[in-house]
Design a protein around this motif. Structure first.
Motif, mmCIF file in Angstrom:
data_model
loop_
_atom_site.group_PDB
_atom_site.id
_atom_site.type_symbol
_atom_site.label_atom_id
_atom_site.label_comp_id
_atom_site.label_asym_id
_atom_site.label_seq_id
_atom_site.Cartn_x
_atom_site.Cartn_y
_atom_site.Cartn_z
ATOM 1 N N GLN A 1 0.894 -1.143 0.071
ATOM 2 C CA GLN A 1 -0.119 0.020 -0.075
ATOM 3 C C GLN A 1 0.844 1.280 -0.191
ATOM 4 O OE1 GLN A 1 -3.151 0.244 2.635
ATOM 5 N NE2 GLN A 1 -3.254 2.511 2.943
ATOM 6 N N LYS B 1 3.812 1.542 -1.349
ATOM 7 C CA LYS B 1 4.670 1.782 -2.273
ATOM 8 C C LYS B 1 3.400 2.298 -3.412
ATOM 9 C CE LYS B 1 6.653 -1.172 -5.783
ATOM 10 N NZ LYS B 1 5.846 -2.089 -6.464
ATOM 11 N N LEU B 2 2.308 1.762 -3.322
ATOM 12 C CA LEU B 2 1.147 2.249 -4.363
ATOM 13 C C LEU B 2 0.764 3.645 -4.329
ATOM 14 C CD1 LEU B 2 -0.924 -0.892 -4.789
ATOM 15 C CD2 LEU B 2 0.762 -0.342 -6.447
ATOM 16 N N PHE B 3 0.704 4.224 -3.005
ATOM 17 C CA PHE B 3 0.424 5.390 -2.576
ATOM 18 C C PHE B 3 1.491 6.527 -2.903
ATOM 19 C CE2 PHE B 3 -3.443 5.674 0.666
ATOM 20 C CZ PHE B 3 -4.280 4.718 -0.366
ATOM 21 N N HIS C 1 -0.225 5.811 -9.980
ATOM 22 C CA HIS C 1 -1.464 5.489 -9.293
ATOM 23 C C HIS C 1 -2.102 6.556 -8.520
ATOM 24 C CE1 HIS C 1 0.932 1.371 -9.579
ATOM 25 N NE2 HIS C 1 -0.145 1.313 -10.248
ATOM 26 N N TRP D 1 -5.811 6.635 -8.839
ATOM 27 C CA TRP D 1 -6.380 5.768 -7.958
ATOM 28 C C TRP D 1 -6.454 6.132 -6.711
ATOM 29 C CZ3 TRP D 1 -3.523 2.861 -4.465
ATOM 30 C CH2 TRP D 1 -4.068 1.690 -3.909
ATOM 31 N N GLU E 1 -8.749 8.892 -5.852
ATOM 32 C CA GLU E 1 -10.193 8.223 -5.864
ATOM 33 C C GLU E 1 -10.655 7.635 -4.387
ATOM 34 O OE1 GLU E 1 -12.667 4.572 -7.481
ATOM 35 O OE2 GLU E 1 -11.021 4.956 -8.877
ATOM 36 N N ILE E 2 -9.666 7.116 -3.848
ATOM 37 C CA ILE E 2 -9.628 6.618 -2.372
ATOM 38 C C ILE E 2 -9.835 7.470 -1.159
ATOM 39 C CG2 ILE E 2 -8.617 4.883 -0.605
ATOM 40 C CD1 ILE E 2 -7.641 3.401 -3.351
ATOM 41 N N GLU F 1 -0.346 -6.250 -5.247
ATOM 42 C CA GLU F 1 -0.442 -4.899 -5.941
ATOM 43 C C GLU F 1 -1.830 -4.905 -6.858
ATOM 44 O OE1 GLU F 1 4.001 -3.924 -6.618
ATOM 45 O OE2 GLU F 1 2.633 -3.253 -8.180
ATOM 46 N N TYR G 1 -4.889 -4.817 -4.624
ATOM 47 C CA TYR G 1 -4.988 -3.465 -4.169
ATOM 48 C C TYR G 1 -5.832 -2.584 -5.302
ATOM 49 C CZ TYR G 1 -3.391 -2.594 0.379
ATOM 50 O OH TYR G 1 -3.133 -2.359 1.913
ATOM 51 N N ILE G 2 -5.282 -2.606 -6.460
ATOM 52 C CA ILE G 2 -5.737 -1.787 -7.329
ATOM 53 C C ILE G 2 -7.267 -1.915 -7.782
ATOM 54 C CG2 ILE G 2 -5.629 -1.018 -9.873
ATOM 55 C CD1 ILE G 2 -3.179 -0.094 -8.183
ATOM 56 N N PHE H 1 -9.301 -2.656 -3.520
ATOM 57 C CA PHE H 1 -9.340 -1.580 -2.270
ATOM 58 C C PHE H 1 -10.388 -0.494 -2.457
ATOM 59 C CE2 PHE H 1 -6.804 1.658 0.348
ATOM 60 C CZ PHE H 1 -7.406 1.098 1.422
ATOM 61 N N PRO H 2 -10.255 -0.218 -3.700
ATOM 62 C CA PRO H 2 -11.527 0.984 -3.770
ATOM 63 C C PRO H 2 -12.807 0.635 -3.502
ATOM 64 C CG PRO H 2 -10.114 1.141 -5.788
ATOM 65 C CD PRO H 2 -9.810 -0.285 -4.990
ATOM 66 N N ALA I 1 -12.722 0.289 0.366
ATOM 67 C CA ALA I 1 -13.075 1.699 0.905
ATOM 68 C C ALA I 1 -14.298 2.355 0.973
ATOM 69 C CB ALA I 1 -11.671 2.688 0.242
ATOM 70 N N ARG I 2 -15.118 1.923 -0.121
ATOM 71 C CA ARG I 2 -16.420 2.681 -0.228
ATOM 72 C C ARG I 2 -17.194 1.851 0.780
ATOM 73 N NH1 ARG I 2 -15.369 3.628 -5.720
ATOM 74 N NH2 ARG I 2 -15.686 1.501 -6.363
ATOM 75 N N LEU J 1 -10.151 6.187 6.837
ATOM 76 C CA LEU J 1 -9.042 5.277 5.628
ATOM 77 C C LEU J 1 -8.196 4.359 6.562
ATOM 78 C CD1 LEU J 1 -7.706 5.171 2.877
ATOM 79 C CD2 LEU J 1 -6.474 7.378 3.380
ATOM 80 N N GLN K 1 -5.942 -5.193 4.649
ATOM 81 C CA GLN K 1 -4.641 -6.091 4.694
ATOM 82 C C GLN K 1 -4.857 -7.155 5.345
ATOM 83 O OE1 GLN K 1 -2.538 -2.888 6.744
ATOM 84 N NE2 GLN K 1 -2.360 -1.824 5.003
#
Lengths: 88, 187
Positions: free
Chosen positions: A67, A69-71, A76, A79, A82-83, B23, B26-27, B30-31, B34-35, B44, B52
């Motif tokens: 997480q 890393k992606l943030f 990204h 993405w 959006e979160i 990864e 997550y992409i 995760f959204p 999160a919603r 968050l 996780q």
């Protein structure tokens, strides 16, 4: 191997159900008469439980690192935005 | 090179492969998670923490030979998250709606450890780290004794095996010492 280590190896087989029926009977008879062995078997089971928890914690840490890393990666960003904006 | 070899032999994922899997999830997942957490008025941080845990549980289940996925990984992970949410925030009155597949998902009973386990784990992560690493690699990453010997610097499979039992003994003794103060832990 030392006697104590052989005992641990035997206990492992017992806990994993790998003893033959005869070996199992002998082991269980010893369990009945030895409080020390009973205690050791119970604590050895706890060692495996804790190892599992340790493993899970390691995998969770890996997920957390992903997480982070992606943030921080620009490709990204959308993405992430959006979160993040969900919680604003 | 080593990770490829490990994978061939053990059929669990290497660190790099697990990174890639996480990864991707997550992409895509995760959204959605999160919603859901937002809808339940979570933060968050809640979303990250639960996600996780959901990844850990999903990964564990997917390594189980008996596991069949009847839906998409994303939907399954959302389902796990909902269960984790309910378990964590039972005081919450907002009802979590579960569809049929979600309702059939189970969270491992031992996923929420007891307090004494957490205390011991904390201690072992510092005083017994090398042993814990070795034991988790053998029992849960299912690395063979031969590779374990190489990875941890033991000359032979035999000495790695002996070391594994020594580690069990060491950790067992640590637990015993500590359990004097938690008398109730041996049932």
């Amino acid at each position: 191997m030392r006697t104590s280590l052989n005992e641990i190896a035997l206990t492992e087989k017992y806990l994993q159900g790998q003893l033959s029926p005869e070996e199992r009977l002998v082991f269980e008879a010893r369990l009945l008469t030895s409080p020390l062995l009973r205690c050791n078997v119970s604590v050895q089971q706890k060692v495996y439980t804790l190892t599992k928890l340790y493993h899970r914690r390691k995998i969770k840490q890996q997920a957390l690192n992903v997480q982070h890393k992606l943030f921080h990666e620009s490709q990204h960003a959308e993405w992430k935005e959006e979160i993040v904006k969900l919680f604003k | 090179m080593e990770t490829v070899m490990l994978n061939e032999i053990t059929q669990t994922l290497s660190d790099a492969e697990r990174d890639k899997l996480f990864e991707e999830l997550y992409i895509t997942a995760f959204p959605v998670v999160a919603r859901f957490v937002r809808k339940m008025n979570g933060s968050l941080d809640d979303a990250s923490d639960l996600f996780q845990d959901a990844l850990v549980i999903y990964y564990e289940k997917s390594n189980d030979a008996d596991f069949t996925l009847y839906t998409s990984p994303e939907a399954y992970i959302l389902g796990i998250t909902k269960h984790l949410w309910m378990r964590k925030y039972t005081h919450d009155h907002k009802k979590v709606s579960l569809d049929m597949i979600e309702a059939s998902i189970t969270i491992p009973n031992d996923y929420t450890p007891e307090v004494d386990s957490l205390q011991l784990l904390k201690l072992l992560a510092t005083t017994g780290e090398k042993c814990m690493e070795l034991l988790q690699a053998f029992y849960y990453e299912k690395i063979s004794m031969k590779l374990l010997a190489g990875k941890f610097g033991f000359g032979t499979e035999r000495s790695a095996t002996v070391q594994k039992y020594k580690c069990i003994e060491k950790i067992r003794n640590t637990i015993k010492e500590k359990s004097i103060s938690y008398e109730d832990f041996i049932e």
